[in-house]
Enzyme design. Structure first.
Site: not given
Length: 364
Positions: A198, A202
């Site tokens: 994640y 990002k």
């Protein structure tokens, strides 16, 4: 407002708007205010569009609608994200990395664009040394969290495609591909110093935005843990179980007797707020025995980078914004309320957040 929802056609997008957004309890205040006129009021305010940020031109199929959007849009907000820590690498890359670039390219084509606002996460910082201040500075292309290594996003994309091709060439089942992609994402993230897929994807999304933004005014917001609403439209609303709530619910349901963490870790909630309420909630757990620790091994691995996080986020930019807002807006508008020092955090957690979590997330 044009609202892009991940869907393949107009009907599915409209259903998502109704079922997941305006049909929820969150909109009860507006529903009470407008009564029978609520639906017509919303239809005048919101145009729902089927699409997908992971696709070029956001997956828009209606050329006339796309051209209308390009003429009218002044502010573009990208909050699309795959937020699972261990999501498949291809899915996470498609939404969080490629998706961010696709949104930027769309913004560049908007005739009246004033700003692109991109929602990221504070934890793109990775694991930081004890006591170190995490400054709000943009990533540079090729930047890695590990010294003596360089991250090439385009190489990562090519390696990802190659990995998928290899799996398909072996006639791997979908379940095999799924778990292979999850493992591969964690492997690539760890290689460059990020704790999970994640935050890795990002971070790469941020890099692409900053590097290719050209003349598009860009704002990147990096929130930490998102908890329930403080006041507006009413206290305690939360959509689903988020981050710290997994542990709170596990304890409340009797599934967790304890959860390990560093005693000096600051658990940031609602824009980097120093918060010790978590310890208050769990004060009776610390004296419990630790024989049941095996039950939380999965959660432990997932949350280790955060419950042992020893750095401090620098929130100078947020503080400057708060002061400027207070200086320029009238007294009624100052009620925006994002001064963390004005909040009684024990009262908020015990009498707002946890009751709201029970009512809106657990009692469905």
């Amino acid at each position: 407002m044009y609202l892009l929802l991940r869907a393949s056609n107009d009907d599915l997008a409209a259903n998502r708007l109704q079922d997941e957004i305006i049909g929820t309890y969150l909109f009860r205040v507006l529903r009470d205010e407008w009564g029978e006129d609520f639906d017509s009021f919303m239809s005048k305010k919101v145009i729902v569009i089927p699409g997908d940020v992971s696709l070029e031109n956001l997956g828009l199929k209606d050329e006339d609608l796309k051209n209308e959007m390009l003429k009218e849009i002044e502010v573009l907000v990208n909050f699309a994200a795959s937020t699972k820590f261990d999501e498949r690498f291809d899915i996470s890359m498609g939404v969080n990395t490629t998706g961010a670039l696709n949104v930027l390219n769309f913004a560049k084509s908007c005739h009246e664009i004033n700003v692109l606002l991109h929602i990221s996460t504070a934890y793109v910082s990775g694991e930081i040394a004890d006591g170190e201040a995490v400054k709000e500075k943009p990533f540079e292309m090729t930047q890695s969290l590990k010294k003596n290594s360089k991250l090439d996003i385009h190489v990562e994309m090519n390696l990802l495609e190659k990995k998928l091709d290899e799996l398909r060439a072996k006639n791997a089942s979908e379940i095999t591909i799924k778990y292979a992609m999850k493992d591969y994402g964690l492997e690539r993230a760890n290689l460059y110093g990020w704790p999970n897929t994640y935050v890795f994807t990002k971070a790469m999304g941020e890099m692409l935005l900053v590097h290719y933004k050209d003349n598009v005014p860009l704002i990147i917001i990096r929130p930490t843990m998102v908890t329930s609403t403080y006041k507006d439209p009413f206290p305690g609303w939360i959509e689903g179980i988020r981050t710290v709530d997994s542990v709170i619910c596990g304890y409340g349901q009797g599934k967790l007797a304890c959860f390990l963490g560093h005693p000096k870790t600051i658990l940031d909630m609602v824009l980097n707020v120093v918060n010790e309420v978590f310890c208050h909630f769990f004060q009776d757990v610390y004296d419990d025995n630790f024989n049941k620790i095996q039950k939380v091994i999965g959660l432990g691995k997932m949350y280790k980078p955060y419950v042992f996080f020893k750095a401090v986020f620098d929130d100078t930019n947020t503080e400057n914004l708060r002061r400027e807002t207070k200086r320029h807006l009238n007294k009624e508008a100052v009620g925006l309320g994002f001064d963390p020092y004005s909040i009684d955090w024990t009262d908020y957690m015990m009498n707002t957040h946890i009751p709201g979590l029970t009512k809106y997330a657990l009692m469905k």
